[in-house]
Design a protein around this motif. Structure first.
Motif, PDB file in Angstrom:
ATOM      1  N   LEU A  29       0.831  -1.205   0.000  1.00 11.34           N
ATOM      2  CA  LEU A  29       0.000   0.000   0.000  1.00 11.34           C
ATOM      3  C   LEU A  29       0.866   1.256   0.000  1.00 11.34           C
ATOM      4  O   LEU A  29       0.621   2.189  -0.777  1.00 11.34           O
ATOM      5  CB  LEU A  29      -0.917  -0.004   1.221  1.00 11.34           C
ATOM      6  N   SER A 122      -7.233  -0.055   9.674  1.00 10.64           N
ATOM      7  CA  SER A 122      -7.339  -1.289   8.890  1.00 10.64           C
ATOM      8  C   SER A 122      -7.341  -2.476   9.838  1.00 10.64           C
ATOM      9  O   SER A 122      -6.572  -2.520  10.802  1.00 10.64           O
ATOM     10  CB  SER A 122      -6.202  -1.398   7.870  1.00 10.64           C
ATOM     11  N   VAL A 158     -11.239  -0.226   7.182  1.00 17.07           N
ATOM     12  CA  VAL A 158     -11.163  -1.084   6.002  1.00 17.07           C
ATOM     13  C   VAL A 158     -10.845  -2.495   6.483  1.00 17.07           C
ATOM     14  O   VAL A 158     -10.093  -2.682   7.438  1.00 17.07           O
ATOM     15  CB  VAL A 158     -10.105  -0.626   4.964  1.00 17.07           C
ATOM     16  N   TRP A 180     -10.890  -3.535   1.619  1.00 15.98           N
ATOM     17  CA  TRP A 180      -9.503  -3.500   1.125  1.00 15.98           C
ATOM     18  C   TRP A 180      -9.026  -4.943   1.118  1.00 15.98           C
ATOM     19  O   TRP A 180      -8.526  -5.448   2.102  1.00 15.98           O
ATOM     20  CB  TRP A 180      -8.620  -2.636   2.021  1.00 15.98           C
ATOM     21  N   ILE A 371      -6.659  -2.892  -6.029  1.00 17.23           N
ATOM     22  CA  ILE A 371      -7.000  -3.079  -4.616  1.00 17.23           C
ATOM     23  C   ILE A 371      -6.516  -1.912  -3.772  1.00 17.23           C
ATOM     24  O   ILE A 371      -7.255  -1.372  -2.934  1.00 17.23           O
ATOM     25  CB  ILE A 371      -6.399  -4.409  -4.124  1.00 17.23           C
ATOM     26  N   ASN A 372      -5.281  -1.468  -3.976  1.00 18.85           N
ATOM     27  CA  ASN A 372      -4.741  -0.366  -3.183  1.00 18.85           C
ATOM     28  C   ASN A 372      -5.355   0.972  -3.557  1.00 18.85           C
ATOM     29  O   ASN A 372      -5.378   1.907  -2.735  1.00 18.85           O
ATOM     30  CB  ASN A 372      -3.222  -0.321  -3.327  1.00 18.85           C
ATOM     31  N   VAL A 375      -8.071   2.063  -1.068  1.00 15.42           N
ATOM     32  CA  VAL A 375      -7.643   2.727   0.167  1.00 15.42           C
ATOM     33  C   VAL A 375      -7.266   4.176  -0.120  1.00 15.42           C
ATOM     34  O   VAL A 375      -7.606   5.086   0.651  1.00 15.42           O
ATOM     35  CB  VAL A 375      -6.469   1.979   0.816  1.00 15.42           C
TER      36      VAL A 375
END
Length: 392
Positions: A29, A122, A158, A180, A371-372, A375
């Motif tokens: 990330l 997270s 997340v 996430w 995916i990142n 965030v």
């Protein structure tokens, strides 16, 4: 506003000193948002010889050895301290990301509230399940209460799987929870990595069926259920071998309870991809994961998966298509159910191949970049919302 406009302070209890699925995701990330132009500063315990170099700039947090038997390799961050607070003041973050509800995570949340800065948390593991593996199950309600208080003071959460989001909503941990998930590196994890010569070198013939365990060797990964399941499978007369990839403080216990197991020790990178793809069935009885990186890596490696139907694996494995899911109840019942689920894969090469191939196809859907980006978008949204509130 875009991600390139932001200054992000990330707090982690273990960013790089011991490799695990959570900190691998955090490092990816950070690499992703740095590449987009964001400024990032990471706060985590430092050690003399970490498992891997950190992505981004790392500032050490005050810490002590984890005060739990068998977890001495982990560090417990004890707060921020004057030096870290000065560093935060100089960095001037727009948002704080906390990845663990430890004392430093609590202190970072308090600091953010004092400075009117939004906080994203997270969720990486089922902390509330840990006491049951250390004969302290009576503490579980208290842990849930403490987690609920911590997470509800954050602006959003997340979590890495829809099943985990559902659990968090049911426990009233928060209402604003984003997905996430996790990606998989297809240059490392692929069925093409299978190596018959490597198998022979460790004592596996091509006709042997190897049931694989991959992960940190700690009791909360379900080592007791894994070992008991193997006992039940052998009692049924089902031929198989056990391949354990990983290391940790419970290795001695696991070796003693799997006397015929093949232990490769810790592996990473290409060596890990080779070892995993050279197995035949992946068995993951753990109920503590919120996603199950190892499950996705096994699927990408072409292995059918037998796993606990709990948060994490339940969002990855399609029962009867890419593997089998067993709803956890108790150790004895679970061991019987897992043995029953494993037996057909041990006996039927066509079934193994079909479900392994289906899992590999499913794993191709998980791209780290997309995916990142989720965030990054949440960072931007929370900062924009806070600035509108200030203006109002």
């Amino acid at each position: 506003m875009t991600i390139s406009d932001l200054r992000i302070a990330l707090f982690s209890g273990n960013y790089n000193y011991t490799r695990d699925g959570a900190n691998q995701a955090l490092n990816r990330l950070v690499g992703s948002v740095l590449a987009k132009g964001a400024k990032v500063r990471v706060y985590s315990p430092k050690v003399a010889n970490p498992d891997f170099p950190p992505t981004g700039e790392l500032v050490g947090l005050p810490n002590v050895p984890m005060p739990v038997k068998g977890r001495g390799e982990y560090r417990l961050p004890t707060g921020l301290g004057a030096d870290v607070k000065r560093d935060l003041e100089a960095f001037r973050p727009d948002i704080i990301h906390v990845s663990s509800p430890d004392p430093s995570g609590h202190a970072a949340l308090k600091w953010a509230q004092q400075h009117d800065i939004p906080v994203l948390a997270s969720v990486h593991t089922r902390f509330e399940t840990y006491p049951r593996y250390y004969n302290m199950a009576f503490l579980e309600p208290l842990v849930i209460k403490l987690l609920k208080r911590f997470y509800n003071r954050c602006d959003a959460l997340v979590a890495p799987s829809q099943s985990m989001i559902d659990e968090l909503l049911a426990m009233e941990m928060h209402q604003d929870i984003g997905l996430w998930t996790r990606g998989v590196d297809r240059t490392i994890f692929s069925s093409a990595r299978r190596d018959p010569e490597w198998r022979r070198a460790i004592g596996l013939a091509e006709t042997d069926v190897a049931i694989v365990f991959l992960g940190r060797l700690v009791m909360e990964k379900g080592l007791d259920v894994f070992a008991e399941t193997i006992v039940r499978l052998r009692a049924r007369g089902v031929a198989h071998k056990v391949l354990v990839i990983g290391d940790g403080p419970a290795r001695g216990w696991f070796e003693a309870n799997l006397p015929e197991g093949i232990f490769t020790g810790f592996k990473t990178g290409d060596a890990l991809g080779q070892a995993l793809a050279s197995g035949d069935i992946f068995f993951n009885p753990s109920v503590t994961e919120t996603f199950g990186n190892v499950t996705l890596e096994a699927m990408a490696s072409g292995l059918p998966v037998v796993a606990a139907g709990a948060t994490g694996s339940a969002s990855l494995v399609t029962d009867g298509v890419t593997g089998r899911l067993v709803v956890p109840t108790n150790k004895q019942a679970d061991a019987n159910a897992f043995a029953e689920a494993l037996a057909p894969y041990c006996l039927d090469p066509a079934l193994r191949a079909a479900h392994g191939a289906a899992g590999e196809t499913r794993a191709c859907e998980y791209s780290w970049e997309a995916i990142n980006a989720v965030v990054a978008d949440i960072y931007v949204r929370l900062v924009e919302e806070r600035r509108r509130l200030r203006a109002a």
